[in-house]
Design an enzyme around this catalytic site. Structure first.
Site, PDB file in Angstrom:
ATOM      1  N   ARG A  91      -4.968   4.378   1.605  1.00  0.00           N
ATOM      2  CA  ARG A  91      -3.515   4.259   1.641  1.00  0.00           C
ATOM      3  C   ARG A  91      -2.926   5.084   0.505  1.00  0.00           C
ATOM      4  O   ARG A  91      -3.653   5.586  -0.335  1.00  0.00           O
ATOM      5  CB  ARG A  91      -3.109   2.782   1.513  1.00  0.00           C
ATOM      6  CG  ARG A  91      -3.867   2.106   0.371  1.00  0.00           C
ATOM      7  CD  ARG A  91      -3.148   1.065  -0.356  1.00  0.00           C
ATOM      8  NE  ARG A  91      -1.953   1.553  -1.023  1.00  0.00           N
ATOM      9  CZ  ARG A  91      -1.951   2.241  -2.168  1.00  0.00           C
ATOM     10  NH1 ARG A  91      -3.079   2.567  -2.813  1.00  0.00           N
ATOM     11  NH2 ARG A  91      -0.815   2.642  -2.716  1.00  0.00           N
ATOM     12  N   GLY A  92      -1.576   5.148   0.478  1.00  0.00           N
ATOM     13  CA  GLY A  92      -0.912   5.971  -0.530  1.00  0.00           C
ATOM     14  C   GLY A  92      -0.729   7.357   0.066  1.00  0.00           C
ATOM     15  O   GLY A  92      -1.653   7.916   0.665  1.00  0.00           O
ATOM     16  N   ALA A  93       0.490   7.895  -0.081  1.00  0.00           N
ATOM     17  CA  ALA A  93       0.842   9.119   0.639  1.00  0.00           C
ATOM     18  C   ALA A  93      -0.138  10.288   0.414  1.00  0.00           C
ATOM     19  O   ALA A  93      -0.631  10.876   1.390  1.00  0.00           O
ATOM     20  CB  ALA A  93       2.274   9.517   0.293  1.00  0.00           C
ATOM     21  N   ARG A 147      -0.039   6.054  10.890  1.00  0.00           N
ATOM     22  CA  ARG A 147       1.057   5.380  10.167  1.00  0.00           C
ATOM     23  C   ARG A 147       2.248   6.343  10.177  1.00  0.00           C
ATOM     24  O   ARG A 147       2.061   7.540   9.992  1.00  0.00           O
ATOM     25  CB  ARG A 147       0.664   5.048   8.717  1.00  0.00           C
ATOM     26  CG  ARG A 147      -0.342   3.908   8.599  1.00  0.00           C
ATOM     27  CD  ARG A 147      -0.551   3.496   7.143  1.00  0.00           C
ATOM     28  NE  ARG A 147       0.485   2.614   6.651  1.00  0.00           N
ATOM     29  CZ  ARG A 147       0.638   2.311   5.352  1.00  0.00           C
ATOM     30  NH1 ARG A 147      -0.158   2.848   4.430  1.00  0.00           N
ATOM     31  NH2 ARG A 147       1.585   1.476   4.964  1.00  0.00           N
ATOM     32  N   ASP A 177       6.844   8.218  -0.177  1.00  0.00           N
ATOM     33  CA  ASP A 177       6.122   8.482   1.071  1.00  0.00           C
ATOM     34  C   ASP A 177       6.779   9.607   1.858  1.00  0.00           C
ATOM     35  O   ASP A 177       6.127  10.262   2.672  1.00  0.00           O
ATOM     36  CB  ASP A 177       6.043   7.206   1.910  1.00  0.00           C
ATOM     37  CG  ASP A 177       5.028   6.257   1.284  1.00  0.00           C
ATOM     38  OD1 ASP A 177       5.401   5.519   0.366  1.00  0.00           O
ATOM     39  OD2 ASP A 177       3.844   6.326   1.685  1.00  0.00           O
ATOM     40  N   ASN A 228       9.900   4.779  -0.047  1.00  0.00           N
ATOM     41  CA  ASN A 228       8.726   4.327  -0.811  1.00  0.00           C
ATOM     42  C   ASN A 228       8.540   2.832  -0.530  1.00  0.00           C
ATOM     43  O   ASN A 228       9.314   2.218   0.212  1.00  0.00           O
ATOM     44  CB  ASN A 228       8.924   4.597  -2.309  1.00  0.00           C
ATOM     45  CG  ASN A 228       7.642   4.365  -3.088  1.00  0.00           C
ATOM     46  OD1 ASN A 228       6.600   4.939  -2.759  1.00  0.00           O
ATOM     47  ND2 ASN A 228       7.671   3.511  -4.092  1.00  0.00           N
ATOM     48  N   LYS A 229       7.500   2.272  -1.084  1.00  0.00           N
ATOM     49  CA  LYS A 229       7.144   0.863  -0.839  1.00  0.00           C
ATOM     50  C   LYS A 229       8.358  -0.052  -0.929  1.00  0.00           C
ATOM     51  O   LYS A 229       9.200   0.105  -1.814  1.00  0.00           O
ATOM     52  CB  LYS A 229       6.076   0.455  -1.865  1.00  0.00           C
ATOM     53  CG  LYS A 229       5.588  -0.959  -1.792  1.00  0.00           C
ATOM     54  CD  LYS A 229       5.106  -1.378  -0.424  1.00  0.00           C
ATOM     55  CE  LYS A 229       3.999  -0.487   0.116  1.00  0.00           C
ATOM     56  NZ  LYS A 229       3.761  -0.685   1.587  1.00  0.00           N
TER      57      LYS A 229
END
Ligand code: MRU
Length: 339
Positions: A44-46, A81, A226, A236-237
């Site tokens: 995970r994580g862009a 995603r 992201d 973003n989150k």
């Protein structure tokens, strides 16, 4: 240790669902497994998703897929995603070489991996310099959300990479990661990374963020991204927007740190960014324990959008865009990668 890598003809990745309890490395040699790992946030994580996109296409190309079969596989991977542009960016970047054969595809995927490492060092330098410019000499505390560290990239992070550079320069007083409900990337992953690097930190619950900013516990708020739209609006989150409001209310810098590959000039504003909804289950349960009555439905956006008006600066691997001074993504030229 690398979060994701290409080893002896397959992908290896740290299974982030197991942290902080166990450090498990998974060997992946099947595209469906990789797609599943992306959906369940094992990787995970862009930026790490960008590398996954490139390596995933390389994996199936090495296994003999070509032509329309390769295109179909690439499409499935790119859509695993929706919010982080880096995933489809990584897939598209290697697919440019689809007709040049599997070795050229792999070469490009490895370039994405290697560039990510250099770009994170560069963001650290640009970001730590900006902090010195904005906050002056001495040590400063920084609040941050989600996980934007090496676990979200390959070796070193974006926003957490800047915090790491500040720590190495001796200018970090304390990092304040917010735990980041519902999947706790802040407490499970960021606190783990800060502990590994030996940096001073204290964990806070998400809802304590704005109040602690008001009480002076941190002098800046840092987040990753992201997808950054052409006007600077940034996905973003979930929780990033509320923390940006808290920081803005106190006139504290809101700094977005992301590689150039996260900028999506084809998306005009934040309103055009597709936000992943991850469904009720992960809000109403945690690690198999029910946290809400059976049958409870939740609204669970995985990301939010911080409007550019709330952002002081966007730091990339090639430049600093001072949104607070009226600079835009279109007006600030690219500079060098700094090591
Ligand atoms: O759902 P996640 O854990 O993939 O969300 C990650 C984030 O929101 C990060 O802040 C973002 O990808 C930037 S990572 C350097």
């Amino acid at each position: 240790m690398r979060t994701i890598d290409w080893i002896d003809g397959h992908i290896e990745l740290i299974d982030q669902t197991k942290l902080p309890g166990e450090l498990v490395v998974r060997k992946v040699s099947d595209l469906d497994e990789l797609i599943d790992d992306i959906k369940r946030l094992a990787v995970r994580g862009a930026p790490a998703l960008g590398v996954s996109g490139g390596l995933g296409v390389a994996l199936v190309a090495q296994q003999g897929l070509s032509g329309s079969d390769l295109e179909d596989a690439a499409d499935r991977l790119a859509n695993a995603r929706p919010t982080a542009v880096n995933l489809s960016w990584g897939v598209k970047r290697v697919m440019q070489y689809a007709s040049k054969g599997k070795d050229r595809i792999l070469e490009e995927a490895l370039k994405i991996r290697d560039e990510d490492i250099a770009s994170c060092y560069s963001m650290g330098q640009y970001g730590a310099d900006l902090m010195e410019e904005l906050l002056g000499e001495g040590q400063h505390s920084v609040m941050t959300v989600c996980n934007t560290g090496g676990l979200a990239c390959v070796e070193r992070g974006t926003a957490l990479g800047v915090i790491q550079t500040m720590f190495e320069r001796g200018t970090l007083k304390e990092a304040l990661p917010v735990e980041t409900r519902p999947l706790l990337q802040g407490s499970r992953l960021t606190a783990w990374e800060l502990q590994q690097m030996g940096a001073p930190y204290r964990l806070i619950v998400d809802s304590a963020g704005p109040f602690l900013l008001r009480r002076g516990f941190a002098q800046a708020f840092f987040a990753g991204a992201d997808r950054i739209a052409a006007n600077g609006d940034t996905a973003n989150k979930i929780g990033t927007y509320s923390l940006s409001l808290g920081a803005k209310a106190m006139n504290l810098p809101v700094i977005i740190v992301a590689p150039e590959s996260t900028i999506d000039m084809a998306t005009k504003t934040g309103a055009d960014i597709k936000i992943e909804d991850r469904g009720s289950e992960e809000v109403a349960n945690f690690h198999g324990v029910r946290t809400a009555p059976e049958g409870t439905e939740a609204i669970n956006p995985a990301f939010d959008v911080t409007p550019h008006e709330n952002i002081t600066a966007i730091v990339t691997d090639r430049r600093v865009i001072r949104i607070d001074r009226g600079e835009t993504l279109a007006t600030v030229p690219l500079g060098p990668i700094r090591t």
